[in-house]
Design a protein around this motif. Structure first.
Motif, short mmCIF file in Angstrom:
data_model
loop_
_atom_site.label_atom_id
_atom_site.label_comp_id
_atom_site.label_asym_id
_atom_site.label_seq_id
_atom_site.Cartn_x
_atom_site.Cartn_y
_atom_site.Cartn_z
N HIS A 64 3.52 4.82 2.13
CA HIS A 64 2.35 5.09 2.35
C HIS A 64 2.46 6.80 2.19
CE1 HIS A 64 -2.09 4.87 4.34
NE2 HIS A 64 -2.01 5.64 3.24
N HIS A 114 0.87 10.53 0.07
CA HIS A 114 -0.39 11.16 -0.85
C HIS A 114 0.23 12.36 -1.45
CE1 HIS A 114 -3.88 8.40 0.19
NE2 HIS A 114 -3.14 8.60 1.39
N LYS A 145 -4.33 -0.56 -3.43
CA LYS A 145 -4.95 0.07 -2.21
C LYS A 145 -6.78 -0.02 -2.60
CE LYS A 145 -5.33 2.56 1.40
NZ LYS A 145 -5.36 3.92 1.56
N HIS A 149 -2.54 2.05 8.45
CA HIS A 149 -2.76 2.93 9.50
C HIS A 149 -3.40 2.63 10.83
CE1 HIS A 149 -6.26 3.87 7.22
NE2 HIS A 149 -5.80 4.61 6.25
N ASP A 202 1.54 7.93 6.00
CA ASP A 202 0.25 8.33 5.62
C ASP A 202 0.30 9.97 5.41
OD1 ASP A 202 -2.24 8.39 4.53
OD2 ASP A 202 -2.99 7.74 6.46
ZN LIG Z 1 -3.34 7.16 3.17
#
Ligand SMILES: [Zn+2]
Length: 450
Positions: free
Chosen positions: A60, A62, A147, A237, A310
């Motif tokens: 996970h 970005h 997602k 998360h 994350d």
């Molecule tokens: Zn995320």
């Protein structure tokens, strides 16, 4: 035998715990394990006193390629991962431009990442009310799952799913044996709080609109949908201990549901907001001291499936606004996941090295059908990291490899430092030096053998 790489005198993370052994690598695979391995190697690495751990899989992140190079890129992010002991990642369908919602945007992401990642990579597709008819083409291209958000995603074009979309999305994903990965906070409850309390102010006002109850309520609804739709859900998360208990009960009932937590909920409690303000903002938010310790307790008893970062960076200006509600909700930290788990978990709370390996390597790989090791074993892909468990250091901004050199984890005192990381037997990181060419490969989920 001539090995490509021989790692001498380390302690390998085996399924039964740490044990002294040399590791021989040939053709990208761990070919030999044993004390005083005979033979020569093209490259020999001395690892006395160090742990040899399976390379982590951060499922996970970005990295925002293509389209938001000012926030993060796969080039920068993958270097940070390699320096942090990770050899594989899955990039999220947002906040790249375009969002990964169909085949063409998947192709654009692949094109933008190819030749720029230092470790292996894979992608999540998105699931929104607008792209149910595109899930098939995303699955064909090799996404690890879909997602979806149950609340506002922070990006207007990435709309949250309603009950019907989630139901249909779960059924389509199940046909491809892929999970739906959910940001689970209850939109109605958050809106109700905003309606009563307003949406301006400091961190205290913000926290009052994102209670743990928003998480539990959302996950209760998801479990209900999963019962009728079938399929697989992975909860993103999780900060609330009560959600971990809900999911444990649902698993017991036979539902296919798993969850991850992220390092900021394990390393910090809400007192962090008074010192760093918006740099600690994420959704869901960092919780109370009691919830933090409860989360650790549940992690130690095996109720948390995986830990990802994350990593959700932005530029620094978006983390500093007068109105806390307008601050970007994302924490930058994928370089520090292993450090956090070793310092706060292994050294301070008796987390076993085997459990650590399951959280960052074995379990996420199994859940998302990614190749690579769960432990250091003969025959597994040679993704590994060499870590000195006794070195202590304070993380400084200069140490960060992100596009934007700030992180919630700077200033933390860590015990345990990554020395060298190998991806498929190639040294990608060695004491602050990276391989010259990014050699990460796109990896699709392996075929299911059922
Ligand atoms: Zn995320």
């Amino acid at each position: 035998m001539i090995h490509d790489v021989l790692i001498r005198d380390g302690l390998i993370a085996a399924s039964e715990g740490l044990k002294a052994a040399d590791v021989g690598i040939r053709d990208e695979v761990i070919a030999a394990i044993g004390e005083d391995l005979p033979g020569k190697a093209v490259r020999e690495i001395q690892a006395a006193g160090c742990w040899i751990l399976p390379g982590g899989y951060d499922s996970h992140v970005h990295f925002n390629d293509p389209g938001r190079p000012g926030w993060e890129t796969s080039w920068h992010g993958s270097r940070a991962l390699a320096a942090g002991g990770f050899t594989m990642y899955s990039d999220m369908p947002l906040n790249s431009i375009p969002l990964t919602l169909d085949g063409a945007s998947f192709d654009a992401k692949l094109e933008a990442t190819r030749g720029r990642a230092f470790v292996d990579y894979s992608f999540w597709g998105g699931l929104t009310p607008d792209n149910l008819d595109k899930l098939e083409e995303l699955a064909e291209r090799g996404v690890v799952g879909f997602k979806a958000f149950l609340c506002n995603s922070g990006i207007d074009e990435f709309r949250p799913v309603d009950q019907e979309t989630l139901y249909r999305g779960l059924r389509i994903a199940a046909q491809h044996d892929l999970p739906v990965f959910l940001h689970a906070e209850d939109e109605a409850l958050i809106n109700e709080r905003i309606h009563t309390l307003g949406s301006s102010g400091g961190y205290r006002e913000f926290l009052a609109t994102r209670p743990e109850e928003a998480e539990t309520r959302a996950v209760e609804a998801v479990i209900e949908t999963l019962r009728s739709a079938g399929g697989r859900v992975h909860i993103a998360h999780v900060s609330s201990p009560e959600v971990v208990r809900l999911v444990a009960r649902a698993k017991h009932e036979g539902l296919n549901i798993t969850l991850e937590t992220v390092p900021q909920y394990l390393a910090f409690d809400q007192s962090i907001f008074s010192s760093v303000g918006g740099f600690a903002k994420s959704c869901p938010p960092i919780r109370s001291r009691e919830s933090q310790e409860e989360l650790w307790k549940l992690l130690l008893q095996g109720d948390i499936d995986s830990v990802s970062s994350d990593h959700s960076p932005s530029d620094a200006s978006l983390k500093q606004r007068d109105n806390f509600f307008e601050i970007w909700g994302g924490v930058s930290g994928c370089q520090s996941t292993l450090n956090t788990l070793i310092s706060e978990g292994v050294h301070q709370r008796r987390l076993s090295v085997e459990a650590l390996c399951r959280l960052i390597a074995g379990n996420p790989r199994k859940l998302l059908r990614m190749p690579g090791p769960a432990f250091i074993e003969i025959g597994s892909q040679a993704d590994l990291t060499i870590l000195d468990p006794e070195v202590t250091f304070t993380l400084r901004e200069d140490d960060l490899y992100y596009k934007n050199q700030f992180s919630l984890f700077t200033g933390m005192r860590f015990k345990g430092q990554v020395q060298t990381t190998l991806n498929r037997g190639h040294v990608v990181y060695d004491r602050e030096v990276f391989s010259e060419v990014p050699e990460g490969r796109f990896i699709r989920p392996t075929k299911n053998d059922v």
